[in-house]
Design an enzyme around this catalytic site. Structure first.
Site, PDB file in Angstrom:
ATOM      1  N   ASP A 179      36.677  43.161  39.427  1.00 30.70           N
ATOM      2  CA  ASP A 179      36.027  41.855  39.335  1.00 30.70           C
ATOM      3  C   ASP A 179      36.868  40.880  40.148  1.00 30.70           C
ATOM      4  O   ASP A 179      38.011  41.169  40.504  1.00 30.70           O
ATOM      5  CB  ASP A 179      35.944  41.408  37.869  1.00 30.70           C
ATOM      6  CG  ASP A 179      35.277  40.046  37.698  1.00 30.70           C
ATOM      7  OD1 ASP A 179      34.310  39.757  38.426  1.00 30.70           O
ATOM      8  OD2 ASP A 179      35.730  39.261  36.847  1.00 30.70           O
ATOM      9  N   SER A 180      36.327  39.715  40.407  1.00 33.19           N
ATOM     10  CA  SER A 180      37.087  38.693  41.126  1.00 33.19           C
ATOM     11  C   SER A 180      38.186  38.087  40.263  1.00 33.19           C
ATOM     12  O   SER A 180      39.087  37.437  40.772  1.00 33.19           O
ATOM     13  CB  SER A 180      36.156  37.580  41.619  1.00 33.19           C
ATOM     14  OG  SER A 180      35.531  36.934  40.524  1.00 33.19           O
TER      15      SER A 180
ATOM     16  N   TYR B 207      34.487  34.629  43.749  1.00 32.66           N
ATOM     17  CA  TYR B 207      33.662  35.217  44.806  1.00 32.66           C
ATOM     18  C   TYR B 207      32.376  34.425  45.020  1.00 32.66           C
ATOM     19  O   TYR B 207      31.787  34.459  46.096  1.00 32.66           O
ATOM     20  CB  TYR B 207      33.289  36.660  44.442  1.00 32.66           C
ATOM     21  CG  TYR B 207      34.372  37.695  44.671  1.00 32.66           C
ATOM     22  CD1 TYR B 207      35.681  37.347  45.018  1.00 32.66           C
ATOM     23  CD2 TYR B 207      34.084  39.046  44.524  1.00 32.66           C
ATOM     24  CE1 TYR B 207      36.657  38.305  45.215  1.00 32.66           C
ATOM     25  CE2 TYR B 207      35.053  40.020  44.722  1.00 32.66           C
ATOM     26  CZ  TYR B 207      36.336  39.651  45.059  1.00 32.66           C
ATOM     27  OH  TYR B 207      37.293  40.613  45.260  1.00 32.66           O
ATOM     28  N   GLY B 208      31.932  33.729  43.972  1.00 33.50           N
ATOM     29  CA  GLY B 208      30.635  33.063  44.034  1.00 33.50           C
ATOM     30  C   GLY B 208      30.509  31.995  45.106  1.00 33.50           C
ATOM     31  O   GLY B 208      29.399  31.663  45.513  1.00 33.50           O
TER      32      GLY B 208
ATOM     33  N   CYS C  89      31.257  42.351  38.432  1.00 35.49           N
ATOM     34  CA  CYS C  89      31.144  41.015  39.016  1.00 35.49           C
ATOM     35  C   CYS C  89      29.721  40.863  39.517  1.00 35.49           C
ATOM     36  O   CYS C  89      29.238  41.706  40.291  1.00 35.49           O
ATOM     37  CB  CYS C  89      32.140  40.865  40.170  1.00 35.49           C
ATOM     38  SG  CYS C  89      31.950  39.364  41.153  1.00 35.49           S
ATOM     39  N   ASN C  90      29.049  39.818  39.077  1.00 32.82           N
ATOM     40  CA  ASN C  90      27.655  39.632  39.480  1.00 32.82           C
ATOM     41  C   ASN C  90      27.515  39.379  40.972  1.00 32.82           C
ATOM     42  O   ASN C  90      26.625  39.931  41.622  1.00 32.82           O
ATOM     43  CB  ASN C  90      27.040  38.471  38.686  1.00 32.82           C
ATOM     44  CG  ASN C  90      26.734  38.857  37.267  1.00 32.82           C
ATOM     45  OD1 ASN C  90      25.667  39.367  36.965  1.00 32.82           O
ATOM     46  ND2 ASN C  90      27.677  38.625  36.362  1.00 32.82           N
ATOM     47  N   THR C  91      28.395  38.542  41.530  1.00 31.46           N
ATOM     48  CA  THR C  91      28.306  38.236  42.957  1.00 31.46           C
ATOM     49  C   THR C  91      28.529  39.479  43.796  1.00 31.46           C
ATOM     50  O   THR C  91      27.772  39.767  44.730  1.00 31.46           O
ATOM     51  CB  THR C  91      29.333  37.155  43.337  1.00 31.46           C
ATOM     52  OG1 THR C  91      29.122  35.993  42.522  1.00 31.46           O
ATOM     53  CG2 THR C  91      29.190  36.767  44.796  1.00 31.46           C
TER      54      THR C  91
ATOM     55  N   GLU D  80      36.996  30.025  29.936  1.00 34.45           N
ATOM     56  CA  GLU D  80      38.408  30.213  30.286  1.00 34.45           C
ATOM     57  C   GLU D  80      39.326  29.309  29.474  1.00 34.45           C
ATOM     58  O   GLU D  80      40.492  29.638  29.254  1.00 34.45           O
ATOM     59  CB  GLU D  80      38.604  30.005  31.792  1.00 34.45           C
ATOM     60  CG  GLU D  80      37.877  31.066  32.612  1.00 34.45           C
ATOM     61  CD  GLU D  80      38.480  31.287  33.982  1.00 34.45           C
ATOM     62  OE1 GLU D  80      39.402  30.542  34.377  1.00 34.45           O
ATOM     63  OE2 GLU D  80      38.023  32.227  34.659  1.00 34.45           O
TER      64      GLU D  80
ATOM     65  N   CYS E 163      26.340  36.332  33.959  1.00 33.88           N
ATOM     66  CA  CYS E 163      27.718  36.115  34.391  1.00 33.88           C
ATOM     67  C   CYS E 163      28.623  36.758  33.363  1.00 33.88           C
ATOM     68  O   CYS E 163      28.381  36.618  32.152  1.00 33.88           O
ATOM     69  CB  CYS E 163      28.027  34.623  34.501  1.00 33.88           C
ATOM     70  SG  CYS E 163      29.776  34.258  34.844  1.00 33.88           S
ATOM     71  N   THR E 164      29.664  37.443  33.815  1.00 32.68           N
ATOM     72  CA  THR E 164      30.522  38.170  32.883  1.00 32.68           C
ATOM     73  C   THR E 164      31.354  37.246  31.995  1.00 32.68           C
ATOM     74  O   THR E 164      31.925  37.696  31.007  1.00 32.68           O
ATOM     75  CB  THR E 164      31.451  39.139  33.643  1.00 32.68           C
ATOM     76  OG1 THR E 164      32.155  38.419  34.669  1.00 32.68           O
ATOM     77  CG2 THR E 164      30.653  40.263  34.279  1.00 32.68           C
ATOM     78  N   HIS E 165      31.428  35.963  32.333  1.00 30.43           N
ATOM     79  CA  HIS E 165      32.105  35.002  31.455  1.00 30.43           C
ATOM     80  C   HIS E 165      31.262  34.658  30.222  1.00 30.43           C
ATOM     81  O   HIS E 165      31.803  34.237  29.200  1.00 30.43           O
ATOM     82  CB  HIS E 165      32.375  33.686  32.198  1.00 30.43           C
ATOM     83  CG  HIS E 165      33.580  33.705  33.071  1.00 30.43           C
ATOM     84  ND1 HIS E 165      33.633  34.392  34.255  1.00 30.43           N
ATOM     85  CD2 HIS E 165      34.791  33.090  32.938  1.00 30.43           C
ATOM     86  CE1 HIS E 165      34.819  34.198  34.821  1.00 30.43           C
ATOM     87  NE2 HIS E 165      35.540  33.415  34.039  1.00 30.43           N
TER      88      HIS E 165
END
Length: 279
Positions: A13-14, A45-46, A76-78, A156, A190-192
């Site tokens: 992931d980023s 990355y987005g 990572c979605n992007t 975060e 989104c993974t967040h």
């Protein structure tokens, strides 16, 4: 000769968001060994061009493949939106999966009305990857997408429940339901965002289905490992190998929330994945 079943699963992931995918993978596959790579030196990355994201994804994948893996997960979605097919071609026969296709399939299966909403970052919404995937799977689907940039900061900071999180969730989702009251499925793109599920549930009520791409990706990985005969045999649960390209301290501090368990900076290996590293 190493038995392929005993090889680890690589996940990249980023940054730290993909640890929600790792968390779901470990719950679904408790006997597997995982190597997680967070490209924290180059996040997010987005905001990058597709060419840059593909280049970063190839470098991350190559770094994991060189360590000897049996499966590659793009958490990572992007990166998933641009890199799945190129990485499959480049690293065959190693299976490669992203988070968009499993999430879209689960969203389509969950929606009875065919009206879905995707919550994602601005880059993912702008790129339209979920909208394309959903309408490819279900041509009659009605898909609305909402960029929820503040959700990343909330996740975060650890402000995932309570009045602040719910107020911001209202600002993002209320308009979606005003514009399309038939929406019955909310896809977390989104993974967040899985760590904000409780706040979202408080805002949207019990009748809307929330689909988490982390959990659906873990289910898809388990199914493919089973189909290919690559599942690791029963044994003790193994701690994941954690790697980051910058600031193990921040990776540990923030990432512990996403993984669902505490870990220290000393457990994170600082790595350089640039093409010239080790040359």
């Amino acid at each position: 000769m190493t038995n392929a079943n005993s090889l680890p699963i690589g996940v990249f992931d980023s940054g730290v968001g993909g640890l929600t995918v790792l968390r779901a993978l470990r719950q679904r596959l408790p006997h597997e060994q995982f190597i997680y790579l967070g490209d924290t030196a180059r996040l997010p990355y987005g905001t990058k061009s597709s060419d840059s994201v593909l280049r970063y994804s190839i470098q991350a994948a190559e770094f994991l493949v060189k360590q000897g893996i049996k499966y590659l997960v793009i958490a990572c979605n992007t990166a998933s939106s641009v890199a799945v097919e190129p990485l499959r071609e480049r690293f065959a026969p190693i299976p490669v999966i992203g988070v968009i296709e499993p999430g879209s399939m689960a969203g389509c299966a969950a929606s009875k009305s065919g009206h879905l909403a995707v919550l994602a970052t601005e880059g993912t919404v702008r790129g339209g990857a979920y909208q394309r995937a959903i309408t490819r799977l279900k041509p009659t689907a009605q898909v609305m997408a909402q960029a929820c940039s503040l959700f990343v900061a909330l996740a975060e900071e650890g402000w995932t429940e309570g009045a602040i999180a719910e107020a911001i969730a209202h600002r993002y989702v209320d308009e979606l339901f005003r514009n399309d009251p038939a929406i019955d499925t909310l896809l977390l793109g989104c993974t967040h965002f899985p760590v904000l599920a409780a706040a979202l549930r408080a805002v949207i009520g019990p009748s809307i289905t929330i689909v988490d791409s982390a959990d659906t990706t873990a289910k898809a990985v388990h199914a493919e490992l089973l189909e290919r005969g690559l599942l690791r045999g029963a044994g003790p649960s193994l701690r994941p190998i954690l790697q980051a390209t910058d600031s193990p301290e921040r990776f540990a501090r923030v990432g512990s929330r996403f993984l669902g368990e505490s870990f220290e900076a000393g457990q994170v290996e600082l790595v350089d994945i640039s093409p010239t590293a080790g040359a």
